[in-house]
Design an enzyme around this catalytic site. Structure first.
Site, mmCIF file in Angstrom:
data_model
loop_
_atom_site.group_PDB
_atom_site.id
_atom_site.type_symbol
_atom_site.label_atom_id
_atom_site.label_comp_id
_atom_site.label_asym_id
_atom_site.label_seq_id
_atom_site.Cartn_x
_atom_site.Cartn_y
_atom_site.Cartn_z
ATOM 1 N N CYS A 12 0.818 -1.227 0.000
ATOM 2 C CA CYS A 12 0.000 0.000 0.000
ATOM 3 C C CYS A 12 0.846 1.268 0.000
ATOM 4 O O CYS A 12 0.343 2.353 -0.300
ATOM 5 C CB CYS A 12 -0.949 -0.016 1.184
ATOM 6 S SG CYS A 12 -2.009 -1.467 1.129
ATOM 7 N N HIS A 16 -3.229 7.107 1.099
ATOM 8 C CA HIS A 16 -3.701 5.755 0.802
ATOM 9 C C HIS A 16 -5.106 5.582 1.367
ATOM 10 O O HIS A 16 -5.398 6.066 2.470
ATOM 11 C CB HIS A 16 -2.723 4.753 1.426
ATOM 12 C CG HIS A 16 -3.208 3.342 1.371
ATOM 13 N ND1 HIS A 16 -3.720 2.788 0.221
ATOM 14 C CD2 HIS A 16 -3.276 2.384 2.328
ATOM 15 C CE1 HIS A 16 -4.069 1.540 0.468
ATOM 16 N NE2 HIS A 16 -3.819 1.268 1.741
ATOM 17 N N ASN A 53 -10.364 -0.360 -0.654
ATOM 18 C CA ASN A 53 -8.907 -0.249 -0.546
ATOM 19 C C ASN A 53 -8.280 -1.038 -1.703
ATOM 20 O O ASN A 53 -8.260 -2.264 -1.673
ATOM 21 C CB ASN A 53 -8.495 -0.803 0.824
ATOM 22 C CG ASN A 53 -7.000 -0.847 1.041
ATOM 23 O OD1 ASN A 53 -6.220 -0.655 0.113
ATOM 24 N ND2 ASN A 53 -6.596 -1.121 2.273
HETATM 25 O O1 UT7 Z 1 -4.155 -1.097 3.355
HETATM 26 C C1 UT7 Z 1 -3.220 -1.781 4.126
HETATM 27 C C2 UT7 Z 1 -3.213 -1.371 5.531
HETATM 28 N N1 UT7 Z 1 -4.413 -1.857 6.185
HETATM 29 C C3 UT7 Z 1 -5.036 -1.091 7.057
HETATM 30 O O2 UT7 Z 1 -4.625 0.035 7.256
HETATM 31 C C4 UT7 Z 1 -6.217 -1.656 7.807
HETATM 32 C C5 UT7 Z 1 -6.225 -1.131 9.223
HETATM 33 N N2 UT7 Z 1 -7.321 -1.688 10.025
HETATM 34 C C6 UT7 Z 1 -8.608 -1.340 9.833
HETATM 35 O O3 UT7 Z 1 -8.942 -0.599 8.914
HETATM 36 C C7 UT7 Z 1 -9.628 -1.861 10.815
HETATM 37 O O4 UT7 Z 1 -8.960 -2.475 11.879
HETATM 38 C C8 UT7 Z 1 -10.638 -2.894 10.188
HETATM 39 C C9 UT7 Z 1 -11.603 -2.205 9.232
HETATM 40 C C10 UT7 Z 1 -9.899 -3.982 9.460
HETATM 41 C C11 UT7 Z 1 -11.478 -3.514 11.302
HETATM 42 O O5 UT7 Z 1 -12.152 -2.484 12.011
HETATM 43 P P1 UT7 Z 1 -12.067 -2.403 13.619
HETATM 44 O O6 UT7 Z 1 -12.879 -1.251 14.011
HETATM 45 O O7 UT7 Z 1 -10.608 -2.415 14.012
HETATM 46 O O8 UT7 Z 1 -12.790 -3.729 14.045
HETATM 47 P P2 UT7 Z 1 -12.235 -4.939 14.956
HETATM 48 O O9 UT7 Z 1 -11.369 -5.838 14.168
HETATM 49 O O10 UT7 Z 1 -11.701 -4.364 16.227
HETATM 50 O O11 UT7 Z 1 -13.595 -5.692 15.286
HETATM 51 C C12 UT7 Z 1 -14.628 -5.077 16.074
HETATM 52 C C13 UT7 Z 1 -15.837 -6.002 16.089
HETATM 53 C C14 UT7 Z 1 -15.494 -7.438 16.423
HETATM 54 O O12 UT7 Z 1 -16.594 -7.997 17.109
HETATM 55 P P3 UT7 Z 1 -16.529 -8.122 18.739
HETATM 56 O O13 UT7 Z 1 -15.336 -8.983 19.009
HETATM 57 O O14 UT7 Z 1 -16.365 -6.721 19.242
HETATM 58 O O15 UT7 Z 1 -17.859 -8.739 19.051
HETATM 59 C C15 UT7 Z 1 -15.395 -8.095 15.071
HETATM 60 O O16 UT7 Z 1 -15.666 -9.483 15.104
HETATM 61 O O17 UT7 Z 1 -16.420 -6.027 14.780
HETATM 62 C C16 UT7 Z 1 -16.481 -7.364 14.311
HETATM 63 N N3 UT7 Z 1 -16.223 -7.345 12.862
HETATM 64 C C17 UT7 Z 1 -17.193 -7.250 11.955
HETATM 65 N N4 UT7 Z 1 -18.528 -7.194 12.060
HETATM 66 C C18 UT7 Z 1 -19.235 -7.112 10.916
HETATM 67 C C19 UT7 Z 1 -15.016 -7.383 12.238
HETATM 68 N N5 UT7 Z 1 -15.204 -7.318 10.913
HETATM 69 C C20 UT7 Z 1 -16.541 -7.238 10.711
HETATM 70 C C21 UT7 Z 1 -17.335 -7.168 9.558
HETATM 71 N N6 UT7 Z 1 -18.670 -7.106 9.688
HETATM 72 N N7 UT7 Z 1 -16.793 -7.148 8.314
#
Ligand code: UT7
Length: 351
Positions: A113, A278, A308
């Site tokens: 990225c 990005h 992305n």
């Molecule tokens: O481009 C390369 C570099 N990549 C990045 O910069 C990505 C950086 N990370 C992110 O953008 C975010 O961390 C994500 C979008 C990948 C995830 O968002 P988040 O706010 O960090 O969510 P999380 O992983 O902390 O998950 C929060 C909750 C969890 O449920 P519980 O454990 O709180 O009950 C996940 O299981 O959201 C749940 N969850 C989802 N729910 C519905 C995770 N993904 C999803 C989903 N749909 N797709």
């Protein structure tokens, strides 16, 4: 001082957009979660049989047309992708030959990225060294092949079947990353300006391989054989991403990099017309703006439409901004990105 100047741009995304609701047919996710947590409404996917060189071809043709040039006017190709057409050779020579450039040097860059930071630095160095006069810079990705579902017909809405429980659970296990990525290509033609003004004014690029496990496809040539049933069964061929950790690194490392770059070049953040970042997650870009004390209006976004697209996000966004007149010559632009490796940083450009 005369320096690198962008003289043409183009982009291409394949097929129709896939909405968040489309994704919710193959895994446990929903439109509200995806929009709130990422800003993404839709993304495009390359159909089977199309790799990044295929996506890059129309983008490159548009960039050449915008520059008023033909393929024979280009003497170097820099191609950034993390989803190459083949494990080897790279995608750069494939694109060059499809454009009809027979023997032009064609170099693949693997900085995910953060692609454009490295591509601009390499292009600038090649132009300054006199090794090239005009360079085609491309970022292109076909993530569709790494998506964690098999049921493309269900996703397309052409089948009323439900995924098997096993397929649903597998896709849901990977939903954190599967909902962010999309496919597309962006291309820029750059040359060494004859007039003083444009150019790369400064670069702050860093890499730290200790963070590789936080975002990677673990499979590779350490394994014998490199593709095996057990590797596939353990999802070693899929993306592994600790999203929360990557997020934390992005929102701390990127403002620091911009601060360092501003200090080194004697620039104030207020003097920068555009922060072209990005498009990984809109919340990351909002947090970076917040920490810099910069209005989000100066960090444009198209993540809602394309998701992305990894190495392609910045050239796609630059092409949109050049075509709609937001990005003009004489402006001060800061490119910003963090991605797998980690590779991250910022680059200051006078257009
Ligand atoms: O481009 C390369 C570099 N990549 C990045 O910069 C990505 C950086 N990370 C992110 O953008 C975010 O961390 C994500 C979008 C990948 C995830 O968002 P988040 O706010 O960090 O969510 P999380 O992983 O902390 O998950 C929060 C909750 C969890 O449920 P519980 O454990 O709180 O009950 C996940 O299981 O959201 C749940 N969850 C989802 N729910 C519905 C995770 N993904 C999803 C989903 N749909 N797709």
């Amino acid at each position: 001082m005369s320096g690198l100047r962008i003289i043409g741009s183009g982009h291409h995304v394949p097929g129709r957009p896939y909405s968040n609701d489309d994704l919710a047919r193959v895994m446990d996710t929903n439109d509200a979660w995806i929009r709130q947590r990422t800003g993404i409404r839709q993304r495009h996917f390359a159909p089977a049989g199309q790799g990044p060189a295929d996506l890059a071809l129309p983008a490159a043709q548009r960039a050449l047309e915008a520059a008023g040039l033909g393929p024979s006017d280009i003497d170097y190709v820099l191609f950034s992708t993390m989803t190459p057409d083949h494990i080897f050779p790279g995608s750069a020579p494939l694109l060059a030959s499809r454009l009809g450039m027979r023997t032009v040097p064609a170099l693949d860059l693997r900085t995910q990225c953060a692609a454009m930071l490295y591509a601009f630095q390499v292009a600038d160095s090649l132009l300054t060294a006199g090794a090239a006069r005009r360079i085609l810079i491309v970022g292109a990705e076909a993530h569709a092949g790494v998506m964690p579902w098999r049921d493309w017909d269900i996703l397309e809405g052409t089948s009323d079947r439900r995924p098997s429980q096993e397929d649903w659970d597998r896709a849901t296990r990977h939903r954190g990353w599967a909902i962010i990525f999309g496919d597309g290509a962006g291309a820029l033609v750059v040359e060494r300006s004859q007039q003083p003004g444009p150019g790369v004014l400064g670069v702050d690029i860093q890499a730290d391989g200790r963070y590789a496990p936080l975002l990677c496809i673990p499979g590779g040539f350490r394994e014998h054989p490199y593709v095996s049933e057990s590797a596939l069964a353990s999802d070693a061929a899929l993306i592994h991403m600790d999203g929360r950790e990557v997020f934390k690194h992005a929102v701390t490392k990127l403002p620091k990099s911009i601060d360092a770059l501003c200090q080194r070049t004697g620039t104030r953040a207020d003097d920068i017309d555009w922060f072209i970042a990005h498009q990984a997650n809109q919340r990351i870009n909002e947090a970076v703006c917040h920490r810099l004390g910069v209005s989000i209006e100066r960090m444009p976004s198209n993540i809602d439409r394309f998701g992305n697209t990894s190495g392609a996000t910045i050239p796609i966004l630059m092409d949109e901004m050049l075509r709609d007149g937001r990005l003009k010559s004489g402006q001060l632009v800061c490119l910003v990105a963090l991605g797998a490796g980690f590779h991250w940083g910022s680059l200051l450009l006078r257009t």
